[in-house]
Scaffold this active site. Structure first.
Site, PDB file in Angstrom:
ATOM      1  N   HIS A 223       1.337  -1.339   0.091  1.00  0.00           N
ATOM      2  CA  HIS A 223      -0.204   0.291   0.078  1.00  0.00           C
ATOM      3  C   HIS A 223       0.511   1.203  -0.169  1.00  0.00           C
ATOM      4  O   HIS A 223       2.015   1.058   0.621  1.00  0.00           O
ATOM      5  CB  HIS A 223      -0.755  -0.100   1.512  1.00  0.00           C
ATOM      6  CG  HIS A 223      -2.082  -1.132   1.410  1.00  0.00           C
ATOM      7  ND1 HIS A 223      -3.433  -1.034   2.004  1.00  0.00           N
ATOM      8  CD2 HIS A 223      -2.585  -2.066   0.558  1.00  0.00           C
ATOM      9  CE1 HIS A 223      -3.961  -1.839   1.793  1.00  0.00           C
ATOM     10  NE2 HIS A 223      -3.469  -2.793   0.560  1.00  0.00           N
TER      11      HIS A 223
ATOM     12  N   TYR B  23      -9.061   4.884   8.239  1.00  0.00           N
ATOM     13  CA  TYR B  23      -9.456   4.691   9.424  1.00  0.00           C
ATOM     14  C   TYR B  23     -10.114   6.162   9.527  1.00  0.00           C
ATOM     15  O   TYR B  23      -9.494   7.109   8.804  1.00  0.00           O
ATOM     16  CB  TYR B  23      -8.268   5.372   9.637  1.00  0.00           C
ATOM     17  CG  TYR B  23      -7.230   4.008   9.741  1.00  0.00           C
ATOM     18  CD1 TYR B  23      -6.427   3.898   8.622  1.00  0.00           C
ATOM     19  CD2 TYR B  23      -6.693   3.658  11.422  1.00  0.00           C
ATOM     20  CE1 TYR B  23      -4.815   3.517   9.406  1.00  0.00           C
ATOM     21  CE2 TYR B  23      -5.666   2.952  11.583  1.00  0.00           C
ATOM     22  CZ  TYR B  23      -5.341   2.432  10.226  1.00  0.00           C
ATOM     23  OH  TYR B  23      -3.654   1.387  10.223  1.00  0.00           O
TER      24      TYR B  23
ATOM     25  N   PRO C 144      -4.135  -0.437  19.247  1.00  0.00           N
ATOM     26  CA  PRO C 144      -3.575  -0.837  17.732  1.00  0.00           C
ATOM     27  C   PRO C 144      -3.442   0.234  16.265  1.00  0.00           C
ATOM     28  O   PRO C 144      -3.764  -0.072  15.437  1.00  0.00           O
ATOM     29  CB  PRO C 144      -4.753  -2.362  16.977  1.00  0.00           C
ATOM     30  CG  PRO C 144      -5.320  -2.106  18.083  1.00  0.00           C
ATOM     31  CD  PRO C 144      -4.995  -1.372  19.570  1.00  0.00           C
TER      32      PRO C 144
ATOM     33  N   LYS D 251       1.418  -0.395  15.535  1.00  0.00           N
ATOM     34  CA  LYS D 251       2.415  -0.406  15.541  1.00  0.00           C
ATOM     35  C   LYS D 251       3.027  -1.862  16.472  1.00  0.00           C
ATOM     36  O   LYS D 251       4.031  -2.399  16.187  1.00  0.00           O
ATOM     37  CB  LYS D 251       3.058   0.741  16.540  1.00  0.00           C
ATOM     38  CG  LYS D 251       3.224   1.605  15.242  1.00  0.00           C
ATOM     39  CD  LYS D 251       4.286   1.596  14.162  1.00  0.00           C
ATOM     40  CE  LYS D 251       3.406   3.564  13.102  1.00  0.00           C
ATOM     41  NZ  LYS D 251       4.358   2.723  12.429  1.00  0.00           N
TER      42      LYS D 251
ATOM     43  N   TYR E 281       3.634   6.758  10.477  1.00  0.00           N
ATOM     44  CA  TYR E 281       3.189   5.150   9.803  1.00  0.00           C
ATOM     45  C   TYR E 281       3.873   4.616   8.690  1.00  0.00           C
ATOM     46  O   TYR E 281       4.034   2.727   9.425  1.00  0.00           O
ATOM     47  CB  TYR E 281       1.660   5.491   8.991  1.00  0.00           C
ATOM     48  CG  TYR E 281       0.802   4.487   8.959  1.00  0.00           C
ATOM     49  CD1 TYR E 281       1.105   4.486   7.404  1.00  0.00           C
ATOM     50  CD2 TYR E 281      -0.478   4.624   9.318  1.00  0.00           C
ATOM     51  CE1 TYR E 281      -0.115   3.016   7.333  1.00  0.00           C
ATOM     52  CE2 TYR E 281      -1.255   3.372   9.799  1.00  0.00           C
ATOM     53  CZ  TYR E 281      -1.250   2.610   8.092  1.00  0.00           C
ATOM     54  OH  TYR E 281      -2.472   1.878   8.209  1.00  0.00           O
TER      55      TYR E 281
HETATM   56  P1  FAS Z   1       2.896 -12.862  21.272  1.00  0.00           P
HETATM   57  O1  FAS Z   1       1.842 -11.668  22.368  1.00  0.00           O
HETATM   58  O2  FAS Z   1       2.603 -11.655  20.089  1.00  0.00           O
HETATM   59  O3  FAS Z   1       3.256 -13.434  21.294  1.00  0.00           O
HETATM   60  C1  FAS Z   1       3.191 -14.118  22.906  1.00  0.00           C
HETATM   61  C2  FAS Z   1       3.430 -15.762  23.440  1.00  0.00           C
HETATM   62  O4  FAS Z   1       4.435 -16.275  24.046  1.00  0.00           O
HETATM   63  C3  FAS Z   1       2.519 -16.173  23.217  1.00  0.00           C
HETATM   64  O5  FAS Z   1       2.729 -17.123  22.382  1.00  0.00           O
HETATM   65  C4  FAS Z   1       1.580 -16.567  24.669  1.00  0.00           C
HETATM   66  O6  FAS Z   1       1.085 -18.490  23.873  1.00  0.00           O
HETATM   67  C5  FAS Z   1       3.387 -16.964  24.763  1.00  0.00           C
HETATM   68  N1  FAS Z   1       4.177 -17.594  26.338  1.00  0.00           N
HETATM   69  C6  FAS Z   1       3.043 -16.511  27.258  1.00  0.00           C
HETATM   70  N2  FAS Z   1       3.802 -17.148  28.359  1.00  0.00           N
HETATM   71  C7  FAS Z   1       3.800 -17.619  28.167  1.00  0.00           C
HETATM   72  C8  FAS Z   1       5.327 -18.894  28.933  1.00  0.00           C
HETATM   73  N3  FAS Z   1       5.038 -18.606  30.617  1.00  0.00           N
HETATM   74  N4  FAS Z   1       5.668 -19.434  28.686  1.00  0.00           N
HETATM   75  C9  FAS Z   1       5.945 -19.902  27.016  1.00  0.00           C
HETATM   76  N5  FAS Z   1       4.907 -18.766  26.101  1.00  0.00           N
HETATM   77  C10 FAS Z   1       4.640 -17.939  27.062  1.00  0.00           C
HETATM   78  N6  FAS Z   1      -1.090  -5.162  16.538  1.00  0.00           N
HETATM   79  C11 FAS Z   1      -1.159  -4.137  15.221  1.00  0.00           C
HETATM   80  O7  FAS Z   1       0.082  -4.266  15.243  1.00  0.00           O
HETATM   81  N7  FAS Z   1      -2.835  -4.397  14.810  1.00  0.00           N
HETATM   82  C12 FAS Z   1      -3.083  -5.151  15.420  1.00  0.00           C
HETATM   83  O8  FAS Z   1      -3.980  -4.991  14.486  1.00  0.00           O
HETATM   84  C13 FAS Z   1      -3.358  -5.740  16.548  1.00  0.00           C
HETATM   85  N8  FAS Z   1      -4.000  -5.820  17.459  1.00  0.00           N
HETATM   86  C14 FAS Z   1      -4.101  -7.132  17.921  1.00  0.00           C
HETATM   87  C15 FAS Z   1      -5.283  -7.570  18.599  1.00  0.00           C
HETATM   88  C16 FAS Z   1      -4.901  -8.776  20.166  1.00  0.00           C
HETATM   89  C17 FAS Z   1      -6.306  -9.264  19.951  1.00  0.00           C
HETATM   90  C18 FAS Z   1      -3.971  -8.503  20.503  1.00  0.00           C
HETATM   91  C19 FAS Z   1      -4.019  -9.463  21.490  1.00  0.00           C
HETATM   92  C20 FAS Z   1      -2.790  -7.797  20.088  1.00  0.00           C
HETATM   93  C21 FAS Z   1      -2.924  -6.933  18.553  1.00  0.00           C
HETATM   94  N9  FAS Z   1      -1.776  -6.655  18.376  1.00  0.00           N
HETATM   95  C22 FAS Z   1      -1.710  -5.879  16.778  1.00  0.00           C
HETATM   96  C23 FAS Z   1      -0.409  -6.751  18.419  1.00  0.00           C
HETATM   97  C24 FAS Z   1      -0.132  -7.858  18.451  1.00  0.00           C
HETATM   98  O9  FAS Z   1       0.140  -8.018  17.214  1.00  0.00           O
HETATM   99  C25 FAS Z   1       1.242  -7.854  19.030  1.00  0.00           C
HETATM  100  O10 FAS Z   1       2.745  -6.623  18.958  1.00  0.00           O
HETATM  101  C26 FAS Z   1       2.175  -8.796  18.746  1.00  0.00           C
HETATM  102  O11 FAS Z   1       1.917 -10.702  18.864  1.00  0.00           O
HETATM  103  C27 FAS Z   1       3.317  -9.087  19.681  1.00  0.00           C
HETATM  104  O12 FAS Z   1       4.524 -10.065  19.308  1.00  0.00           O
HETATM  105  P2  FAS Z   1       5.000 -10.648  20.250  1.00  0.00           P
HETATM  106  O13 FAS Z   1       5.892  -9.418  21.270  1.00  0.00           O
HETATM  107  O14 FAS Z   1       5.871 -11.765  19.857  1.00  0.00           O
HETATM  108  O15 FAS Z   1       4.240 -11.197  21.613  1.00  0.00           O
HETATM  109  C1  PHB Z   2      -5.004  -4.536  10.039  1.00  0.00           C
HETATM  110  O1  PHB Z   2      -5.822  -5.408   8.999  1.00  0.00           O
HETATM  111  O2  PHB Z   2      -5.988  -6.268  11.411  1.00  0.00           O
HETATM  112  C2  PHB Z   2      -5.074  -3.545  10.838  1.00  0.00           C
HETATM  113  C3  PHB Z   2      -4.254  -2.515  10.435  1.00  0.00           C
HETATM  114  C4  PHB Z   2      -4.390  -1.089  10.994  1.00  0.00           C
HETATM  115  C5  PHB Z   2      -4.497  -1.155  12.053  1.00  0.00           C
HETATM  116  C6  PHB Z   2      -5.196  -1.759  12.526  1.00  0.00           C
HETATM  117  C7  PHB Z   2      -5.328  -3.465  12.430  1.00  0.00           C
HETATM  118  O3  PHB Z   2      -4.068   0.354  12.413  1.00  0.00           O
END
Ligand code: FAS
Ligand code: PHB
Length: 399
Positions: free
Chosen positions: A74, A203, A294, A298, A386
């Site tokens: 994009h 957005y 979100p 980021k 961004y």
């Molecule tokens: P993660 O949380 O992805 O991974 C951590 C891992 O550690 C998990 O798999 C967990 O099961 C494991 N773990 C935890 N405790 C443990 C233990 N004691 N022993 C072993 N394993 C363990 N970011 C965006 O940029 N855009 C979005 O739209 C967006 N939407 C999101 C929606 C939700 C519901 C959530 C929760 C987050 C969202 N995020 C979004 C943020 C998300 O993408 C995070 O920034 C990203 O997953 C971060 O990656 P990690 O730091 O690897 O952590």
């Molecule tokens: C998504 O595609 O899930 C998405 C994209 C941009 C955002 C948040 C979520 O700022």
């Protein structure tokens, strides 16, 4: 079982998996411990937008073949204010940078597949329960797997276990400062089996609440609506979601295509930073150290940036024993983290309706949007933030 590796990694999210793969390429062995199943980790709908820096790191890791084939590049993003739309030309304003839509689920699948193909362990359903001897030269992770207790000693520990993980708790509270902001609204997200109604993200601020039009592929749409923090999925039948999306995203001469909802989740909105991101031989990366709302897309990108910083520092230690980059890890990450926190907060406050805000503050909110569509400097700053340029340059003071 007692065993040893060079880098013990807790968490098989983007941070943990990317770190393991980057280290493997340098001949540095690691073990990844993941508490959930492979199926759960690969199916959790989360982020969708990758900065150029994230794409570059995944290419460096040899994990971007499918991303390069299937990712949607994009060059712009659309902001809408009560139906008034304005396109931010990201590529033109940043001298060529862009963003790529490629779901976090796919990033994780690609990294896990690489890990398995290279015969390196990701221990799924392995729950880390304690971290010991953190300030010694052989720290240890205690974990349970297949109903048994195990002990993994290593040179370094990477706490990549997300916001709800355990590793952050093993940095002494007396050394830790936590910064926390909870927003008075949440996001309800849906995955819908319908082609996106625009080829770029929208957005939208609306007096009824925020909405976001995103996508996963030419066939699948990803959409979000602002909801109350007390709402549950039961409060949001599909019909209500589509009705609100039509109103909040609507503009003259445009129709939002509707389709079957494949998945529905509610995510709270929070800004959080825990400092320092290291203690002894333990280093935090990603959501274990910080989270952002979100709105700025980021979270995943910050996790990848931390991982790259930690990887570079570990390689230097293994190559020449220097601890300089490891010692400076937190300071280097924090400049970038706060730049991203500020941008995520700016986008969130500008685009969400907060009925508790004074009318004065609501006028400031509208004025911020108007600055973006009338000032090239304002839209350039948004574009740089961004696409991720600003965070990368967070330490470069202008001459
Ligand atoms: P993660 O949380 O992805 O991974 C951590 C891992 O550690 C998990 O798999 C967990 O099961 C494991 N773990 C935890 N405790 C443990 C233990 N004691 N022993 C072993 N394993 C363990 N970011 C965006 O940029 N855009 C979005 O739209 C967006 N939407 C999101 C929606 C939700 C519901 C959530 C929760 C987050 C969202 N995020 C979004 C943020 C998300 O993408 C995070 O920034 C990203 O997953 C971060 O990656 P990690 O730091 O690897 O952590
Ligand atoms: C998504 O595609 O899930 C998405 C994209 C941009 C955002 C948040 C979520 O700022």
């Amino acid at each position: 079982m007692n065993h040893h590796t060079q880098v013990g990694i807790i968490g098989a999210g983007p941070a943990g998996l990317l770190l393991a793969q980057l280290l493997y390429q340098q001949g540095i062995e690691s073990v990844v411990l993941e508490s959930r199943s492979r199926e759960r980790v690969e199916s959790r709908q989360r982020a969708g937008l990758l900065e150029q820096g994230t794409v570059d790191r995944l290419r460096q890791a040899g994990a971007a073949d499918r991303l390069d084939r299937e990712g949607l590049v994009h060059e712009g993003v659309i902001l809408s204010y009560n139906g008034q739309r304005h396109r931010i030309n990201l590529t033109e304003l940043t001298g060529g940078s862009c963003v790529t839509i490629y779901a976090q689920t796919e990033v994780v699948k690609d990294l896990i597949r690489l890990r398995v193909e290279t015969g390196n362990p990701v221990l799924f359903e392995a729950q880390a329960t304690a971290i010991k001897a953190i300030t010694s030269s052989t720290p240890m992770i205690q974990y349970t797997h297949n109903g048994e207790e195990h002990f993994l000693t290593c040179d370094f520990l990477a706490g990549c276990d997300g916001f709800h993980g355990i590793s952050r708790q093993f940095i002494p509270e007396s050394l830790t400062t936590v910064y926390d902001k909870v927003y008075p609204y949440s996001w309800l997200g849906i995955l819908a089996n319908v082609p996106p109604s625009t080829h770029e993200l929208i957005y939208a601020y609306h007096d009824r609440g925020f909405a976001l039009h995103s996508m996963r592929s030419p066939e699948i749409s990803r959409l979000y609506v602002q909801c109350d923090v007390t709402d549950t999925l039961a409060d949001w039948p599909d019909e209500r979601i589509w009705a609100e999306l039509q109103i909040r995203l609507g503009t003259t001469g445009w129709t939002l295509q509707e389709g079957p909802v494949l998945e529905k989740t509610i995510t709270p909105m929070r800004s959080f930073v825990s400092e320092p991101m290291q203690y002894g031989r333990l280093f935090l990366a990603g959501d274990s150290a910080h989270i952002v709302p979100p709105t700025g897309a980021k979270g995943l990108n910050m996790a990848v940036a931390d991982t790259g910083q930690l990887f570079d520092a570990l390689v230097r230690w293994y190559q020449d024993g220097s601890t300089t980059d490891l010692d400076n890890y937190t300071a280097c990450c924090m400049r970038r983290v706060w730049r991203v926190q500020e941008f995520s907060n700016f986008m969130t406050e500008m685009l969400h309706h907060n009925r508790d805000k004074s009318s004065f503050d609501q006028h400031l909110q509208e004025s911020r949007f108007n600055q973006l569509i009338t000032s090239r400097a304002a839209s350039t700053l948004l574009a740089e933030n961004y696409v991720g340029m600003a965070a990368k340059r967070a330490s470069e003071v202008l001459s």
